[in-house]
Design a protein around this motif. Structure first.
Motif, PDB file in Angstrom:
ATOM      1  N   ASP A  65       0.809  -1.213   0.000  1.00 44.71           N
ATOM      2  CA  ASP A  65       0.000   0.000   0.000  1.00 44.71           C
ATOM      3  C   ASP A  65       0.846   1.268   0.000  1.00 44.71           C
ATOM      4  O   ASP A  65       0.315   2.367  -0.187  1.00 44.71           O
ATOM      5  CB  ASP A  65      -0.925   0.021   1.229  1.00 44.71           C
ATOM      6  CG  ASP A  65      -2.087  -0.952   1.087  1.00 44.71           C
ATOM      7  OD1 ASP A  65      -2.377  -1.351  -0.052  1.00 44.71           O
ATOM      8  OD2 ASP A  65      -2.685  -1.321   2.111  1.00 44.71           O
ATOM      9  N   ALA A  66       2.139   1.132   0.248  1.00 41.40           N
ATOM     10  CA  ALA A  66       3.015   2.304   0.320  1.00 41.40           C
ATOM     11  C   ALA A  66       3.512   2.688  -1.069  1.00 41.40           C
ATOM     12  O   ALA A  66       3.576   1.869  -1.984  1.00 41.40           O
ATOM     13  CB  ALA A  66       4.199   2.029   1.236  1.00 41.40           C
ATOM     14  N   GLU A  67       3.886   3.966  -1.218  1.00 36.46           N
ATOM     15  CA  GLU A  67       4.417   4.420  -2.506  1.00 36.46           C
ATOM     16  C   GLU A  67       5.765   3.759  -2.782  1.00 36.46           C
ATOM     17  O   GLU A  67       6.020   3.291  -3.887  1.00 36.46           O
ATOM     18  CB  GLU A  67       4.565   5.945  -2.493  1.00 36.46           C
ATOM     19  CG  GLU A  67       5.010   6.522  -3.825  1.00 36.46           C
ATOM     20  CD  GLU A  67       5.038   8.043  -3.812  1.00 36.46           C
ATOM     21  OE1 GLU A  67       5.603   8.616  -4.766  1.00 36.46           O
ATOM     22  OE2 GLU A  67       4.504   8.650  -2.868  1.00 36.46           O
ATOM     23  N   ASP A  68       6.643   3.762  -1.758  1.00 36.50           N
ATOM     24  CA  ASP A  68       7.904   3.025  -1.853  1.00 36.50           C
ATOM     25  C   ASP A  68       7.648   1.638  -1.272  1.00 36.50           C
ATOM     26  O   ASP A  68       7.685   1.426  -0.066  1.00 36.50           O
ATOM     27  CB  ASP A  68       9.005   3.741  -1.069  1.00 36.50           C
ATOM     28  CG  ASP A  68      10.351   3.051  -1.213  1.00 36.50           C
ATOM     29  OD1 ASP A  68      10.450   2.122  -2.042  1.00 36.50           O
ATOM     30  OD2 ASP A  68      11.298   3.428  -0.504  1.00 36.50           O
ATOM     31  N   LYS A  69       7.383   0.673  -2.132  1.00 38.80           N
ATOM     32  CA  LYS A  69       6.852  -0.607  -1.680  1.00 38.80           C
ATOM     33  C   LYS A  69       7.873  -1.462  -0.935  1.00 38.80           C
ATOM     34  O   LYS A  69       7.504  -2.273  -0.103  1.00 38.80           O
ATOM     35  CB  LYS A  69       6.258  -1.361  -2.868  1.00 38.80           C
ATOM     36  CG  LYS A  69       4.960  -0.721  -3.368  1.00 38.80           C
ATOM     37  CD  LYS A  69       4.350  -1.494  -4.504  1.00 38.80           C
ATOM     38  CE  LYS A  69       2.927  -1.043  -4.781  1.00 38.80           C
ATOM     39  NZ  LYS A  69       2.739   0.398  -4.849  1.00 38.80           N
ATOM     40  N   VAL A  70       9.158  -1.313  -1.229  1.00 38.37           N
ATOM     41  CA  VAL A  70      10.173  -2.090  -0.519  1.00 38.37           C
ATOM     42  C   VAL A  70      10.565  -1.322   0.739  1.00 38.37           C
ATOM     43  O   VAL A  70      11.265  -0.311   0.681  1.00 38.37           O
ATOM     44  CB  VAL A  70      11.406  -2.351  -1.401  1.00 38.37           C
ATOM     45  CG1 VAL A  70      12.444  -3.169  -0.630  1.00 38.37           C
ATOM     46  CG2 VAL A  70      11.011  -3.087  -2.684  1.00 38.37           C
ATOM     47  N   LYS A  71      10.113  -1.807   1.905  1.00 41.62           N
ATOM     48  CA  LYS A  71      10.411  -1.134   3.167  1.00 41.62           C
ATOM     49  C   LYS A  71      11.848  -1.403   3.616  1.00 41.62           C
ATOM     50  O   LYS A  71      12.563  -0.497   4.032  1.00 41.62           O
ATOM     51  CB  LYS A  71       9.460  -1.619   4.262  1.00 41.62           C
ATOM     52  CG  LYS A  71       8.020  -1.177   4.116  1.00 41.62           C
ATOM     53  CD  LYS A  71       7.166  -1.750   5.234  1.00 41.62           C
ATOM     54  CE  LYS A  71       7.675  -1.312   6.608  1.00 41.62           C
ATOM     55  NZ  LYS A  71       6.820  -1.860   7.702  1.00 41.62           N
ATOM     56  N   HIS A  72      12.244  -2.672   3.571  1.00 41.53           N
ATOM     57  CA  HIS A  72      13.571  -3.059   4.040  1.00 41.53           C
ATOM     58  C   HIS A  72      14.147  -4.124   3.118  1.00 41.53           C
ATOM     59  O   HIS A  72      13.407  -4.988   2.614  1.00 41.53           O
ATOM     60  CB  HIS A  72      13.519  -3.633   5.466  1.00 41.53           C
ATOM     61  CG  HIS A  72      12.858  -2.748   6.465  1.00 41.53           C
ATOM     62  ND1 HIS A  72      13.368  -1.527   6.841  1.00 41.53           N
ATOM     63  CD2 HIS A  72      11.704  -2.912   7.174  1.00 41.53           C
ATOM     64  CE1 HIS A  72      12.568  -0.972   7.726  1.00 41.53           C
ATOM     65  NE2 HIS A  72      11.548  -1.793   7.944  1.00 41.53           N
ATOM     66  N   LEU A  73      15.446  -4.076   2.907  1.00 41.68           N
ATOM     67  CA  LEU A  73      16.177  -5.129   2.212  1.00 41.68           C
ATOM     68  C   LEU A  73      17.166  -5.681   3.232  1.00 41.68           C
ATOM     69  O   LEU A  73      18.163  -5.049   3.564  1.00 41.68           O
ATOM     70  CB  LEU A  73      16.893  -4.579   0.979  1.00 41.68           C
ATOM     71  CG  LEU A  73      17.319  -5.598  -0.076  1.00 41.68           C
ATOM     72  CD1 LEU A  73      16.114  -6.385  -0.588  1.00 41.68           C
ATOM     73  CD2 LEU A  73      18.012  -4.909  -1.239  1.00 41.68           C
ATOM     74  N   LEU A  74      16.853  -6.850   3.772  1.00 42.52           N
ATOM     75  CA  LEU A  74      17.602  -7.407   4.898  1.00 42.52           C
ATOM     76  C   LEU A  74      18.828  -8.156   4.386  1.00 42.52           C
ATOM     77  O   LEU A  74      18.710  -9.087   3.579  1.00 42.52           O
ATOM     78  CB  LEU A  74      16.718  -8.351   5.706  1.00 42.52           C
ATOM     79  CG  LEU A  74      15.329  -7.823   6.094  1.00 42.52           C
ATOM     80  CD1 LEU A  74      14.580  -8.855   6.929  1.00 42.52           C
ATOM     81  CD2 LEU A  74      15.435  -6.496   6.845  1.00 42.52           C
ATOM     82  N   THR A  75      19.993  -7.752   4.853  1.00 38.64           N
ATOM     83  CA  THR A  75      21.247  -8.380   4.439  1.00 38.64           C
ATOM     84  C   THR A  75      21.986  -8.906   5.659  1.00 38.64           C
ATOM     85  O   THR A  75      21.868  -8.356   6.762  1.00 38.64           O
ATOM     86  CB  THR A  75      22.142  -7.375   3.691  1.00 38.64           C
ATOM     87  OG1 THR A  75      22.413  -6.256   4.553  1.00 38.64           O
ATOM     88  CG2 THR A  75      21.472  -6.867   2.427  1.00 38.64           C
ATOM     89  N   GLY A  76      22.715  -9.970   5.487  1.00 40.90           N
ATOM     90  CA  GLY A  76      23.450 -10.594   6.584  1.00 40.90           C
ATOM     91  C   GLY A  76      23.805 -12.031   6.263  1.00 40.90           C
ATOM     92  O   GLY A  76      24.890 -12.498   6.617  1.00 40.90           O
ATOM     93  N   HIS A  77      22.909 -12.736   5.608  1.00 41.55           N
ATOM     94  CA  HIS A  77      23.228 -14.096   5.181  1.00 41.55           C
ATOM     95  C   HIS A  77      24.306 -14.056   4.098  1.00 41.55           C
ATOM     96  O   HIS A  77      24.291 -13.188   3.209  1.00 41.55           O
ATOM     97  CB  HIS A  77      21.980 -14.795   4.635  1.00 41.55           C
ATOM     98  CG  HIS A  77      21.012 -15.230   5.693  1.00 41.55           C
ATOM     99  ND1 HIS A  77      21.326 -16.174   6.646  1.00 41.55           N
ATOM    100  CD2 HIS A  77      19.723 -14.840   5.935  1.00 41.55           C
ATOM    101  CE1 HIS A  77      20.277 -16.355   7.443  1.00 41.55           C
ATOM    102  NE2 HIS A  77      19.291 -15.562   7.029  1.00 41.55           N
ATOM    103  N   THR A  78      25.222 -15.019   4.150  1.00 37.91           N
ATOM    104  CA  THR A  78      26.304 -15.075   3.166  1.00 37.91           C
ATOM    105  C   THR A  78      26.044 -16.103   2.077  1.00 37.91           C
ATOM    106  O   THR A  78      26.887 -16.304   1.206  1.00 37.91           O
ATOM    107  CB  THR A  78      27.637 -15.394   3.869  1.00 37.91           C
ATOM    108  OG1 THR A  78      27.510 -16.640   4.571  1.00 37.91           O
ATOM    109  CG2 THR A  78      28.001 -14.279   4.841  1.00 37.91           C
ATOM    110  N   ASP A  79      24.881 -16.742   2.141  1.00 36.87           N
ATOM    111  CA  ASP A  79      24.479 -17.689   1.092  1.00 36.87           C
ATOM    112  C   ASP A  79      22.962 -17.614   0.960  1.00 36.87           C
ATOM    113  O   ASP A  79      22.300 -16.842   1.652  1.00 36.87           O
ATOM    114  CB  ASP A  79      24.952 -19.101   1.434  1.00 36.87           C
ATOM    115  CG  ASP A  79      25.166 -19.966   0.183  1.00 36.87           C
ATOM    116  OD1 ASP A  79      24.549 -19.670  -0.862  1.00 36.87           O
ATOM    117  OD2 ASP A  79      25.933 -20.939   0.272  1.00 36.87           O
TER     118      ASP A  79
END
Length: 466
Positions: A186-200
C-alpha cells in the motif's frame, strides 16, 4: 477448559453484534483475538483472578451491547427443535459456536476418516459462511485482473514468499542471493527493508504470530531473527552441525521457539530468545530435511525429507522437546518440497489436512486420520515438478466457500488453482506471467492479492477481480 478458551468463548457470544453489516470483519476479529489470547494468557494464572477478569469482561460487553451473555445463550437455545435430546443439542450448540469462532470442532465419536460426513468443505446449507466471501462460483472468485506490482530486485531465485498473518499488504520474500525483502504493497515506496546478513542463499522464511519478527534460514548454516519494523538483525545462530539449513517455522504457540531442518537430516528446535538448542529438541530423519509445517491449531508438527517421507512430531511448547510420532512414505524416492497444514473452520469438516508437493509431478492432499499424524491420501493433482523446490498453499478463506481451493507453483512457469472437491476438471484457473519455474505462492488474508515467486528472482503480485 484452558484460560484463553474461556475468555474467547465469552467474546464469541457477542461476535454477532460486532459490525453487523461486515461479517468478514467479525471473523477476522475473533481469529485475531484467539491468536492474542493463546500467545498472552498464562495457563498457570490464579483461577480466582481469571474468574474476576471474566466477570469484568462480561460486564463491559453487556454495557457495550446491551445484552447479557446468559440471555444470548437462552436465545440461541430457543431456535432448536423440541425433538432433539439435551445431549445432542449441547453437542450441536458447541459445534456451531466453535465453527463461528474459526476453531476446530472435535470429530464425532465413531466417525471414520472416509465417512461422507467428514467432508472437506461446508455443506450447501452454510449460507452464512458463504456470505462472508460474497457468494459466486469458485471460477468467478478466483478470476484475476492482472498485476498489482512486479518485484525484480533479486538477482537469483526467490525461494519463499510470505504475507504477514491477517495482513492485506505486508509481504516478505527471501532469495538465493542471500537477501530478504520486506514490502508494503500500500506504500508508494513498496520495498520497506532489504535485509542483508546471510552469506548464502535464503531457503526459508516465516513471520511470527504477531508479525513483529521474521525468522530466516540459509545455506550458510545460520538462522537469523529480524525485527519487522526496522529490519534489524536481532540474533544470528549457527547450526550446531555446521550444516546448511533448508526450512524453518515458528512454534505455533511459543514464538520463542523455532523449528529448523538441515541438510544432514536433523529437525532441531532453537530458542531464539537465548540462542540455544534445548536438550531433547532434535530428531533424525531418513534423509535431508526439505519442508516443515506447524499449523496454528497444533499440536503436531510435520517434516518432509529428500526420500519422500513425511514425519509427524510433538513439540513441547515449554521445553522444546521433540517426540517423533508417525512416518509415512508419500512419494517413494521423490523429495517432498513443501508441506502445508490446515483445518477447515466448519463442524462438518474439522479434520486436519496436509497439502504436499513431491518431485514426482504431484500435488497431494491428505487427511490426518489420528492424533499421531497418520495420513490418508484424498486427492492427487498433476503439477510439473521434478527438479525445483516447488511449493503450494491452501487458500485462506477456503473454509467459507462451497468448494475448497489450493494454489501451487509449477516448473512450466504457470500458477495453478485447484478445487479439491471437484472430480472432473479440478483446475479452477491458470495464471501465466512468469518466464521461469514458479517456486512459491501465497495469498494475503482476504485473497484479494496473490504473490508468486520464480527461479529468476521475480515476484508477481496478482490482483483478484472483485
Amino acid at each position: 477448559m484452558a484460560a484463553w478458551q474461556q475468555i474467547l468463548a465469552l467474546d464469541a457470544r457477542y461476535n454477532a453484534l460486532r459490525v453487523p453489516s461486515d461479517p468478514g470483519f467479525r471473523t477476522l476479529y475473533i481469529r485475531r483475538r484467539s491468536q492474542l489470547l493463546r500467545e498472552g494468557v498464562k495457563e498457570e494464572s490464579e483461577p480466582t483472578l481469571r474468574r474476576q477478569y471474566l466477570r469484568q469482561r462480561a460486564a463491559l460487553l453487556t454495557q457495550r451491547y446491551g445484552v447479557a451473555p446468559d440471555q444470548m445463550s437462552v436465545r440461541s437455545r430457543s431456535v432448536s427443535t423440541q425433538s432433539h435430546s439435551r445431549q445432542s443439542h449441547s453437542r450441536h450448540h458447541s459445534d456451531v459456536e466453535l465453527a463461528r469462532r474459526g476453531m476446530d470442532s472435535p470429530a464425532a465419536p465413531g466417525r471414520s476418516a472416509t465417512s461422507p460426513a467428514a467432508g472437506l468443505v461446508p455443506s450447501a446449507r452454510a449460507t452464512a459462511s458463504q456470505a462472508i466471501v460474497g457468494g459466486g462460483s469458485l471460477d468467478d472468485n478466483y478470476a484475476f485482473a492482472g498485476f498489482l506490482h512486479v518485484f525484480d530486485q533479486h538477482q537469483r531465485a526467490v525461494t519463499c514468499v510470505r504475507f504477514a498473518h491477517d495482513e492485506r499488504s505486508l509481504l516478505a520474500f527471501g532469495s538465493l542471493d542471500g537477501r530478504v525483502s520486506v514490502c508494503d504493497l500500500d506504500a508508494e515506496d513498496k520495498v520497506k527493508h532489504l535485509l542483508t546478513g546471510h552469506t548464502d542463499g535464503v531457503t526459508g522464511l516465516e513471520w511470527s504470530t504477531s508479525n513483529d519478527f521474521l525468522v530466516s534460514c540459509s545455506l550458510d548454516a545460520t538462522a537469523r531473527l529480524w525485527g519487522a519494523a526496522d529490519g534489524r538483525c536481532l540474533r544470528a545462530v549457527a547450526d550446531p552441525h555446521h550444516s546448511p539449513l533448508a526450512c524453518v517455522v515458528f512454534h505455533p504457540i511459543n514464538n520463542n521457539l523455532v523449528i529448523l531442518g538441515n541438510k544432514v537430516g536433523l529437525v532441531q528446535v532453537l530458542n531464539v530468545s537465548s540462542g540455544h538448542y534445548p536438550a531433547g529438541g532434535s530428531s533424525q530423519l531418513a534423509a535431508s530435511a526439505t519442508a516443515l509445517a506447524a499449523p496454528p491449531t497444533g499440536p503436531l508438527i510435520w517434516a518432509g525429507c529428500q526420500k519422500g517421507m513425511v514425519v509427524s512430531f510433538r513439540c513441547d511448547q515449554g521445553s522444546g522437546r521433540l517426540v517423533k510420532c508417525r512416518r509415512v512414505t508419500v512419494s517413494d524416492g521423490a523429495p517432498v518440497t513443501c508441506i502445508s497444514a490446515r483445518s477447515w473452520a466448519s463442524r462438518e469438516a474439522a479434520d486436519m489436512s496436509l497439502l504436499v508437493n513431491a518431485a514426482c509431478n504431484s500435488l497431494m492432499l491428505f487427511r490426518v486420520v489420528d492424533q499421531e499424524g497418520g495420513l490418508q491420501l484424498r486427492r492427487r493433482f498433476n503439477v510439473r515438478h521434478s527438479t525445483h523446490a516447488i511449493k503450494s498453499s491452501f487458500c485462506p478463506i477456503m473454509s467459507f466457500r462451497q468448494g475448497a481451493c489450493v494454489v501451487s507453483g509449477s516448473e512450466d512457469c504457470t500458477v495453478y488453482l485447484f478445487d479439491v472437491e471437484r472430480d472432473l476438471k479440478p483446475c479452477v484457473n491458470r495464471l501465466q506471467g512468469h518466464s521461469a519455474a514458479v517456486l512459491d505462492v501465497c495469498f494475503n488474508r482476504d485473497e484479494s492479492l496473490l504473490a508468486t515467486a520464480d527461479a529468476e528472482g521475480t515476484v508477481i503480485v496478482w490482483k483478484r477481480q472483485l
